[in-house]
Design a protein around this motif. Structure first.
Motif, PDB file in Angstrom:
ATOM      1  N   VAL A  51     -40.227  -6.148  -5.329  1.00 50.11           N
ATOM      2  CA  VAL A  51     -38.899  -5.603  -5.041  1.00 50.11           C
ATOM      3  C   VAL A  51     -38.928  -4.945  -3.667  1.00 50.11           C
ATOM      4  N   ASP A  52     -37.899  -5.166  -2.878  1.00 52.46           N
ATOM      5  CA  ASP A  52     -37.896  -4.721  -1.479  1.00 52.46           C
ATOM      6  C   ASP A  52     -38.295  -3.263  -1.299  1.00 52.46           C
ATOM      7  N   LYS A  53     -37.716  -2.361  -2.082  1.00 51.02           N
ATOM      8  CA  LYS A  53     -37.968  -0.943  -1.834  1.00 51.02           C
ATOM      9  C   LYS A  53     -39.365  -0.497  -2.252  1.00 51.02           C
ATOM     10  N   PHE A  54     -40.098  -1.371  -2.962  1.00 49.21           N
ATOM     11  CA  PHE A  54     -41.457  -1.024  -3.375  1.00 49.21           C
ATOM     12  C   PHE A  54     -42.531  -1.871  -2.693  1.00 49.21           C
ATOM     13  N   LYS A  55     -42.147  -2.755  -1.785  1.00 49.72           N
ATOM     14  CA  LYS A  55     -43.111  -3.700  -1.208  1.00 49.72           C
ATOM     15  C   LYS A  55     -44.300  -3.007  -0.548  1.00 49.72           C
ATOM     16  N   SER A  56     -44.066  -1.889   0.109  1.00 52.11           N
ATOM     17  CA  SER A  56     -45.153  -1.193   0.801  1.00 52.11           C
ATOM     18  C   SER A  56     -45.663   0.010   0.015  1.00 52.11           C
ATOM     19  N   SER A  57     -45.274   0.103  -1.246  1.00 51.77           N
ATOM     20  CA  SER A  57     -45.645   1.273  -2.046  1.00 51.77           C
ATOM     21  C   SER A  57     -47.099   1.219  -2.497  1.00 51.77           C
ATOM     22  N   PRO A  58     -47.833   2.318  -2.343  1.00 53.00           N
ATOM     23  CA  PRO A  58     -49.171   2.394  -2.941  1.00 53.00           C
ATOM     24  C   PRO A  58     -49.034   2.631  -4.438  1.00 53.00           C
ATOM     25  N   ILE A  59     -50.034   2.245  -5.183  1.00 53.66           N
ATOM     26  CA  ILE A  59     -50.046   2.472  -6.624  1.00 53.66           C
ATOM     27  C   ILE A  59     -51.035   3.588  -6.919  1.00 53.66           C
ATOM     28  N   VAL A  60     -50.540   4.635  -7.539  1.00 57.00           N
ATOM     29  CA  VAL A  60     -51.348   5.814  -7.838  1.00 57.00           C
ATOM     30  C   VAL A  60     -51.726   5.779  -9.310  1.00 57.00           C
ATOM     31  N   ARG A  61     -53.013   5.718  -9.596  1.00 58.19           N
ATOM     32  CA  ARG A  61     -53.479   5.639 -10.977  1.00 58.19           C
ATOM     33  C   ARG A  61     -54.049   6.995 -11.400  1.00 58.19           C
ATOM     34  N   THR A  62     -53.349   7.656 -12.315  1.00 57.89           N
ATOM     35  CA  THR A  62     -53.757   8.981 -12.761  1.00 57.89           C
ATOM     36  C   THR A  62     -53.037   9.316 -14.058  1.00 57.89           C
ATOM     37  N   ARG A  63     -53.572  10.279 -14.806  1.00 55.87           N
ATOM     38  CA  ARG A  63     -52.875  10.814 -15.975  1.00 55.87           C
ATOM     39  C   ARG A  63     -52.476  12.272 -15.750  1.00 55.87           C
ATOM     40  N   ASP A  64     -52.697  12.764 -14.552  1.00 58.95           N
ATOM     41  CA  ASP A  64     -52.348  14.141 -14.239  1.00 58.95           C
ATOM     42  C   ASP A  64     -50.825  14.279 -14.182  1.00 58.95           C
ATOM     43  N   LYS A  65     -50.250  15.076 -15.084  1.00 64.35           N
ATOM     44  CA  LYS A  65     -48.798  15.175 -15.201  1.00 64.35           C
ATOM     45  C   LYS A  65     -48.151  15.719 -13.936  1.00 64.35           C
ATOM     46  N   ALA A  66     -48.781  16.699 -13.319  1.00 64.45           N
ATOM     47  CA  ALA A  66     -48.207  17.275 -12.102  1.00 64.45           C
ATOM     48  C   ALA A  66     -48.116  16.230 -10.998  1.00 64.45           C
ATOM     49  N   THR A  67     -49.149  15.406 -10.892  1.00 61.56           N
ATOM     50  CA  THR A  67     -49.137  14.352  -9.879  1.00 61.56           C
ATOM     51  C   THR A  67     -48.080  13.310 -10.200  1.00 61.56           C
ATOM     52  N   LEU A  68     -48.010  12.884 -11.462  1.00 52.78           N
ATOM     53  CA  LEU A  68     -47.021  11.886 -11.862  1.00 52.78           C
ATOM     54  C   LEU A  68     -45.602  12.374 -11.601  1.00 52.78           C
ATOM     55  N   ASN A  69     -45.360  13.653 -11.814  1.00 53.03           N
ATOM     56  CA  ASN A  69     -44.022  14.207 -11.594  1.00 53.03           C
ATOM     57  C   ASN A  69     -43.598  14.138 -10.137  1.00 53.03           C
ATOM     58  N   GLU A  70     -44.566  14.074  -9.230  1.00 50.37           N
ATOM     59  CA  GLU A  70     -44.264  14.017  -7.801  1.00 50.37           C
ATOM     60  C   GLU A  70     -43.964  12.596  -7.324  1.00 50.37           C
ATOM     61  N   LEU A  71     -44.274  11.607  -8.148  1.00 53.08           N
ATOM     62  CA  LEU A  71     -44.130  10.219  -7.727  1.00 53.08           C
ATOM     63  C   LEU A  71     -42.715   9.706  -7.962  1.00 53.08           C
ATOM     64  N   GLU A  72     -42.329   8.730  -7.151  1.00 51.87           N
ATOM     65  CA  GLU A  72     -40.960   8.218  -7.217  1.00 51.87           C
ATOM     66  C   GLU A  72     -40.738   7.268  -8.390  1.00 51.87           C
ATOM     67  N   CYS A  73     -41.790   6.585  -8.837  1.00 54.09           N
ATOM     68  CA  CYS A  73     -41.673   5.626  -9.938  1.00 54.09           C
ATOM     69  C   CYS A  73     -42.939   5.704 -10.779  1.00 54.09           C
ATOM     70  N   VAL A  74     -42.791   5.691 -12.112  1.00 53.36           N
ATOM     71  CA  VAL A  74     -43.943   5.786 -13.009  1.00 53.36           C
ATOM     72  C   VAL A  74     -43.781   4.768 -14.132  1.00 53.36           C
ATOM     73  N   VAL A  75     -44.851   4.006 -14.409  1.00 51.52           N
ATOM     74  CA  VAL A  75     -44.808   3.002 -15.470  1.00 51.52           C
ATOM     75  C   VAL A  75     -45.960   3.201 -16.453  1.00 51.52           C
ATOM     76  N   ASP A  76     -45.656   3.022 -17.735  1.00 54.96           N
ATOM     77  CA  ASP A  76     -46.642   2.978 -18.820  1.00 54.96           C
ATOM     78  C   ASP A  76     -47.365   4.296 -19.067  1.00 54.96           C
ATOM     79  N   VAL A  77     -46.820   5.377 -18.589  1.00 58.50           N
ATOM     80  CA  VAL A  77     -47.415   6.689 -18.814  1.00 58.50           C
ATOM     81  C   VAL A  77     -46.323   7.734 -18.585  1.00 58.50           C
TER      82      VAL A  77
END
Length: 269
Positions: A51-77
């Motif tokens: 998808v255009d708006k995510f083409k250059s997006s890095p993927i952040v793998r973590t279960r830390d809730k504070a970190t996930l809350n800072e991210l623009e998109c979250v899947v499967d967690v």
């Protein structure tokens, strides 16, 4: 503070503090859980990257809730499904989302992402704009013939309503092959992020093959078959579409789907 993994961006291990300081450099980031992975989140991440708006997006793998809350998109967690805030989890209690009112299979993170971004993914894979009616047809067909299986397997939904044990093992499905990409249980130095990249590549390759096959082969074939069925009385008074009998025999799935709408009997075998 736990450590955070960046995938598709060099696989650099960064502390959360470092992650937040780089926020101005990256407009959209995709989060998913770290550790062992399944087919659905690997496929979900791959689709988002188309998808255009995510083409250059890095993927952040973590279960830390504070970190996930800072991210623009979250899947499967994260325990939240909210397309408005780009949260696509399916593990929370009370979640029973399906693809549409006809389908009964509960969605996984792959199905959720496809439900909201599938049309964009299809046009991105095909690298062209598609007429609305054709796009909707391909969108529904790709779900039924590819994505729904991933949803069903991840949610533990049996393909058949029976208690009978299987007569043989089937371990070559996409979900099974993705599962085998996880590091071995006794791996002393497991590289989950590197393996997750391979899982994304595998699921993405099969998704793209499916989309291209549906658009370039199945869709034109369906149109030919539908034209033949609708014009059958021009060929034979009885209305049997004998001119495409051989096509029927090699395309039973399409034949039976159309027969329900066109009052055509199944071909004699």
């Amino acid at each position: 503070m736990g450590r955070v993994s960046f995938v598709l961006g060099g696989l650099v291990k960064l502390r959360r503090q470092h992650l937040l300081t780089t926020r101005t450099c990256v407009s959209m980031r995709i989060g998913t859980h770290d550790g062992a992975f399944h087919c659905d989140e690997a496929l979900a991440c791959y689709m988002l990257k188309k998808v255009d708006k995510f083409k250059s997006s890095p993927i952040v793998r973590t279960r830390d809730k504070a970190t996930l809350n800072e991210l623009e998109c979250v899947v499967d967690v994260g325990g939240v499904y909210d397309p408005q805030t780009l949260r696509f989890d399916h593990h929370q209690r009370g979640f029973f989302e399906t693809f549409n009112t006809v389908k009964k299979t509960k969605l996984s993170s792959a199905g959720l992402v496809y439900k909201h971004f599938g049309r964009q993914v299809i046009e991105s894979v095909l690298d062209q704009k598609i007429a609305d009616q054709d796009l909707e047809t391909v969108y529904n067909k790709v779900y039924s013939s590819f994505i729904e299986e991933v949803d069903g397997v991840d949610n533990g939904i049996q393909q058949y309503d029976t208690e009978a044990p299987p007569k043989y093992e089937a371990n070559s499905s996409l979900s099974a092959r993705v599962g085998r990409l996880n590091p071995a249980w006794d791996d002393q130095n497991p590289d989950y992020d590197g393996c997750f990249e391979k899982a994304m590549e595998l699921t993405g390759s099969e998704l793209e093959d499916t989309i291209k096959s549906v658009y370039h082969s199945w869709l034109p074939g369906k149109s030919i078959l539908l034209d033949a069925v609708e014009g059958r009385f021009k060929v034979r008074r009885a209305g049997a579409p004998s001119t495409v009998k051989n096509y029927f025999l090699s395309s039973l799935g399409r034949t039976f789907t159309l027969s329900k709408k066109s009052s055509v009997s199944k071909p004699n075998m």
